[in-house]
Design a protein around this motif. Structure first.
Motif, PDB file in Angstrom:
ATOM      1  N   ALA A 123       0.826  -1.209   0.000  1.00 43.64           N
ATOM      2  CA  ALA A 123       0.000   0.000   0.000  1.00 43.64           C
ATOM      3  C   ALA A 123       0.857   1.254   0.000  1.00 43.64           C
ATOM      4  CB  ALA A 123      -0.939  -0.007   1.200  1.00 43.64           C
ATOM      5  N   ALA A 124       1.968   1.218   0.706  1.00 42.47           N
ATOM      6  CA  ALA A 124       2.847   2.385   0.783  1.00 42.47           C
ATOM      7  C   ALA A 124       3.468   2.718  -0.566  1.00 42.47           C
ATOM      8  CB  ALA A 124       3.939   2.149   1.819  1.00 42.47           C
ATOM      9  N   HIS A 125       3.584   1.735  -1.455  1.00 38.91           N
ATOM     10  CA  HIS A 125       4.202   1.957  -2.755  1.00 38.91           C
ATOM     11  C   HIS A 125       3.183   2.102  -3.883  1.00 38.91           C
ATOM     12  CE1 HIS A 125       7.593   0.325  -0.442  1.00 38.91           C
ATOM     13  NE2 HIS A 125       8.274   1.194  -1.162  1.00 38.91           N
ATOM     14  N   ALA A 126       1.923   2.098  -3.539  1.00 34.50           N
ATOM     15  CA  ALA A 126       0.879   2.218  -4.558  1.00 34.50           C
ATOM     16  C   ALA A 126       0.574   3.684  -4.840  1.00 34.50           C
ATOM     17  CB  ALA A 126      -0.389   1.508  -4.087  1.00 34.50           C
ATOM     18  N   SER A 127       0.033   3.929  -6.006  1.00 31.70           N
ATOM     19  CA  SER A 127      -0.404   5.269  -6.381  1.00 31.70           C
ATOM     20  C   SER A 127      -1.601   5.661  -5.515  1.00 31.70           C
ATOM     21  CB  SER A 127      -0.812   5.274  -7.857  1.00 31.70           C
ATOM     22  OG  SER A 127      -1.699   6.311  -8.141  1.00 31.70           O
ATOM     23  N   ALA A 128      -1.580   6.875  -4.977  1.00 29.32           N
ATOM     24  CA  ALA A 128      -2.685   7.353  -4.131  1.00 29.32           C
ATOM     25  C   ALA A 128      -3.984   7.426  -4.925  1.00 29.32           C
ATOM     26  CB  ALA A 128      -2.338   8.707  -3.534  1.00 29.32           C
ATOM     27  N   ILE A 129      -3.894   7.836  -6.175  1.00 23.51           N
ATOM     28  CA  ILE A 129      -5.094   7.921  -7.015  1.00 23.51           C
ATOM     29  C   ILE A 129      -5.652   6.527  -7.261  1.00 23.51           C
ATOM     30  CG2 ILE A 129      -5.938   8.539  -9.328  1.00 23.51           C
ATOM     31  CD1 ILE A 129      -3.833  10.837  -9.247  1.00 23.51           C
ATOM     32  N   TRP A 130      -4.771   5.577  -7.552  1.00 25.78           N
ATOM     33  CA  TRP A 130      -5.199   4.193  -7.764  1.00 25.78           C
ATOM     34  C   TRP A 130      -5.873   3.651  -6.507  1.00 25.78           C
ATOM     35  CZ3 TRP A 130      -4.324  -0.554  -5.597  1.00 25.78           C
ATOM     36  CH2 TRP A 130      -4.667  -1.669  -6.360  1.00 25.78           C
ATOM     37  N   MET A 131      -5.270   3.901  -5.350  1.00 21.16           N
ATOM     38  CA  MET A 131      -5.844   3.424  -4.078  1.00 21.16           C
ATOM     39  C   MET A 131      -7.242   4.027  -3.875  1.00 21.16           C
ATOM     40  SD  MET A 131      -3.792   1.333  -2.318  1.00 21.16           S
ATOM     41  CE  MET A 131      -4.105   1.550  -0.576  1.00 21.16           C
TER      42      MET A 131
ATOM     43  N   VAL B 179      -6.099   4.802 -14.612  1.00 18.65           N
ATOM     44  CA  VAL B 179      -5.294   4.817 -13.389  1.00 18.65           C
ATOM     45  C   VAL B 179      -4.395   3.591 -13.393  1.00 18.65           C
ATOM     46  CG1 VAL B 179      -6.957   6.097 -11.988  1.00 18.65           C
ATOM     47  CG2 VAL B 179      -7.069   3.622 -12.025  1.00 18.65           C
ATOM     48  N   ALA B 180      -3.244   3.732 -12.812  1.00 16.99           N
ATOM     49  CA  ALA B 180      -2.311   2.613 -12.728  1.00 16.99           C
ATOM     50  C   ALA B 180      -1.489   2.753 -11.458  1.00 16.99           C
ATOM     51  CB  ALA B 180      -1.392   2.601 -13.945  1.00 16.99           C
ATOM     52  N   THR B 181      -0.880   1.670 -11.083  1.00 12.47           N
ATOM     53  CA  THR B 181       0.001   1.690  -9.916  1.00 12.47           C
ATOM     54  C   THR B 181       1.138   0.696 -10.155  1.00 12.47           C
ATOM     55  OG1 THR B 181       0.106   1.520  -7.508  1.00 12.47           O
ATOM     56  CG2 THR B 181      -1.254  -0.098  -8.624  1.00 12.47           C
ATOM     57  N   PRO B 182       2.300   0.995  -9.611  1.00 12.39           N
ATOM     58  CA  PRO B 182       3.388   0.029  -9.738  1.00 12.39           C
ATOM     59  C   PRO B 182       3.206  -1.164  -8.799  1.00 12.39           C
ATOM     60  CG  PRO B 182       4.106   1.907  -8.457  1.00 12.39           C
ATOM     61  CD  PRO B 182       2.731   2.224  -8.966  1.00 12.39           C
ATOM     62  N   GLU B 183       2.217  -1.086  -7.902  1.00  9.04           N
ATOM     63  CA  GLU B 183       2.035  -2.125  -6.892  1.00  9.04           C
ATOM     64  C   GLU B 183       0.571  -2.568  -6.813  1.00  9.04           C
ATOM     65  OE1 GLU B 183       2.661  -4.836  -5.305  1.00  9.04           O
ATOM     66  OE2 GLU B 183       4.530  -3.930  -4.699  1.00  9.04           O
ATOM     67  N   PRO B 184       0.107  -3.396  -7.781  1.00  6.74           N
ATOM     68  CA  PRO B 184      -1.294  -3.828  -7.756  1.00  6.74           C
ATOM     69  C   PRO B 184      -1.650  -4.708  -6.566  1.00  6.74           C
ATOM     70  CG  PRO B 184      -0.095  -4.969  -9.485  1.00  6.74           C
ATOM     71  CD  PRO B 184       0.832  -3.925  -8.923  1.00  6.74           C
ATOM     72  N   ARG B 185      -0.651  -5.261  -5.881  1.00  8.53           N
ATOM     73  CA  ARG B 185      -0.950  -6.069  -4.689  1.00  8.53           C
ATOM     74  C   ARG B 185      -1.504  -5.211  -3.560  1.00  8.53           C
ATOM     75  NH1 ARG B 185       4.621  -8.890  -3.687  1.00  8.53           N
ATOM     76  NH2 ARG B 185       5.189  -6.735  -4.048  1.00  8.53           N
ATOM     77  N   ALA B 186      -1.462  -3.902  -3.719  1.00  8.71           N
ATOM     78  CA  ALA B 186      -2.009  -2.998  -2.703  1.00  8.71           C
ATOM     79  C   ALA B 186      -3.522  -3.165  -2.567  1.00  8.71           C
ATOM     80  CB  ALA B 186      -1.661  -1.553  -3.031  1.00  8.71           C
ATOM     81  N   LEU B 187      -4.130  -3.868  -3.506  1.00  6.88           N
ATOM     82  CA  LEU B 187      -5.569  -4.121  -3.390  1.00  6.88           C
ATOM     83  C   LEU B 187      -5.877  -4.879  -2.105  1.00  6.88           C
ATOM     84  CD1 LEU B 187      -8.297  -3.688  -4.606  1.00  6.88           C
ATOM     85  CD2 LEU B 187      -7.931  -5.681  -6.054  1.00  6.88           C
ATOM     86  N   GLY B 188      -4.925  -5.644  -1.614  1.00  7.95           N
ATOM     87  CA  GLY B 188      -5.113  -6.335  -0.334  1.00  7.95           C
ATOM     88  C   GLY B 188      -5.369  -5.359   0.800  1.00  7.95           C
TER      89      GLY B 188
END
Length: 111
Positions: free
Chosen positions: A23-31, A62-71
């Protein structure tokens, strides 16, 4: 981050730490968009997996370098009372998941 090779953590602690790092490495907009989608699904009347969330996100710009942030998004939605685990699993339809079992969620309040 300092790594302590002698500290033993439980699997639950390790999982929580990994989710927090993602989550810390995910895009804020994506989150933000992922959270809106999960809340919307949590207000519906059917069960769902994260496959549906990823499908909705793929329609957006929207995109994020860390899609596992969905957890982290899912975990927070459970804590906030929007969704609950059903105890069921479905095979993922996403190629990157190789048909692995995905947890099924449902709205916390059935409509």
């Amino acid at each position: 981050m300092k790594l302590n090779l002698f500290k033993r953590s439980t699997p639950t602690e390790s999982t929580a730490e990994a989710i927090d790092r993602a989550a810390a490495h995910a895009s804020a907009i994506w989150m933000h968009e992922a959270t809106k989608i999960v809340i919307k699904l949590g207000q519906g009347s059917t069960s769902f997996t994260t496959d549906q969330v990823h499908a909705e996100l793929s329609k957006m710009d929207v995109a994020t370098p860390e899609p596992r942030a969905l957890g982290a998004v899912i975990r927070q939605a459970i804590r906030d009372g929007f969704i609950v685990l059903t105890g069921e699993y479905r095979k993922s339809a996403r190629r990157v998941c190789h048909k692995r079992p995905m947890a099924v969620y449902r709205p916390a309040v059935q409509v």
